[in-house]
Design an enzyme around this catalytic site. Structure first.
Site, PDB file in Angstrom:
ATOM      1  CB  CYS A 290      -1.102  -0.436   0.988  1.00  0.00           C
ATOM      2  SG  CYS A 290      -0.060  -0.133   3.420  1.00  0.00           S
TER       3      CYS A 290
ATOM      4  NE  ARG B 254      -4.977   1.206   1.907  1.00  0.00           N
ATOM      5  CZ  ARG B 254      -4.737   2.328   0.513  1.00  0.00           C
ATOM      6  NH1 ARG B 254      -5.314   2.050  -0.557  1.00  0.00           N
ATOM      7  NH2 ARG B 254      -3.698   3.005   0.996  1.00  0.00           N
TER       8      ARG B 254
ATOM      9  CG  ASP C  57      -5.186   5.216   2.289  1.00  0.00           C
ATOM     10  OD1 ASP C  57      -5.751   6.031   3.311  1.00  0.00           O
ATOM     11  OD2 ASP C  57      -4.476   6.181   2.219  1.00  0.00           O
TER      12      ASP C  57
HETATM   13  P1  4NP Z   1      -1.637   2.846   4.040  1.00  0.00           P
HETATM   14  O1  4NP Z   1      -2.643   3.942   4.482  1.00  0.00           O
HETATM   15  O2  4NP Z   1      -1.504   2.842   2.671  1.00  0.00           O
HETATM   16  O3  4NP Z   1      -3.476   2.161   3.718  1.00  0.00           O
HETATM   17  O4  4NP Z   1      -0.626   2.147   5.064  1.00  0.00           O
HETATM   18  C1  4NP Z   1      -1.868   5.214   4.915  1.00  0.00           C
HETATM   19  C2  4NP Z   1      -0.429   6.018   5.325  1.00  0.00           C
HETATM   20  C3  4NP Z   1      -0.320   6.931   6.106  1.00  0.00           C
HETATM   21  C4  4NP Z   1      -0.627   8.285   4.620  1.00  0.00           C
HETATM   22  C5  4NP Z   1      -1.787   7.708   3.977  1.00  0.00           C
HETATM   23  C6  4NP Z   1      -2.337   6.628   3.963  1.00  0.00           C
HETATM   24  N1  4NP Z   1       0.086   9.163   5.029  1.00  0.00           N
HETATM   25  O5  4NP Z   1      -0.091  10.152   4.470  1.00  0.00           O
HETATM   26  O6  4NP Z   1       1.010   9.320   5.889  1.00  0.00           O
END
Ligand code: 4NP
Length: 155
Positions: free
Chosen positions: A3, A9, A119
């Protein structure tokens, strides 16, 4: 399992898939990574840890790392959570063999009606539970497909 941050995720995807592989008795290794460098070395988001625990899985010890081209040498299949992840990962592919390994995970279970794993970073507990439920179902389906492929090979 890939991700953006490797804190919401994909740690859930990694742990759920590891659990399913055990249940299906499939000797397949699984890991996760993020396309960004935002959270390298961090444990999963506290909301993902809490959601996993609520669903009987411990992800508190996982640590975020960044996806790199080296992962194409280490893994046969790379499941990404959304189209943005797909574009970021395939941009690192060195050839067609690399890019052919990359799959948008929800395409493995079209009946669920989701083109991507949403997300949950700016969401609430219900958004994390949706992530868990989608990943639980799609990982189960992927394992069933693996099992079927092994049955076909052995008969
Ligand atoms: P992930 O969620 O991609 O599912 O781990 C996110 C975690 C951090 C960020 C965005 C989405 N961020 O912008 O820091």
């Amino acid at each position: 399992m890939v991700c953006l941050g490797n804190i919401c995720r994909s740690p859930l995807a990694e742990a759920i898939m590891r659990e399913k592989l055990k249940q299906f008795n499939l000797p397949i290794a699984v890991d996760s990574a993020g396309t960004s460098n935002y959270h390298i070395g961090e444990n999963p988001d506290s909301r993902s840890i809490a959601n996993a625990a609520k669903n009987g899985i411990d992800i508190s010890q996982l640590k975020a790392r960044q996806f790199s081209a080296h992962d194409f040498d280490q893994f046969d299949l790379i499941y990404v959570m959304d189209e943005s992840n797909y574009n970021n990962v395939t941009a690192l592919a060195r050839d067609e063999n690399d890019s052919n390994k990359v799959r948008i995970i929800m395409n493995e279970h079209e009946a669920l009606g989701y083109t991507h794993v949403p997300d949950p970073y700016f969401g609430k507990e219900k958004d994390f539970q949706l992530v868990f439920d989608l990943l639980d179902k799609v990982c189960e389906k992927i394992c069933r497909n693996f099992q079927q492929q092994l049955t076909n090979i052995n008969h």
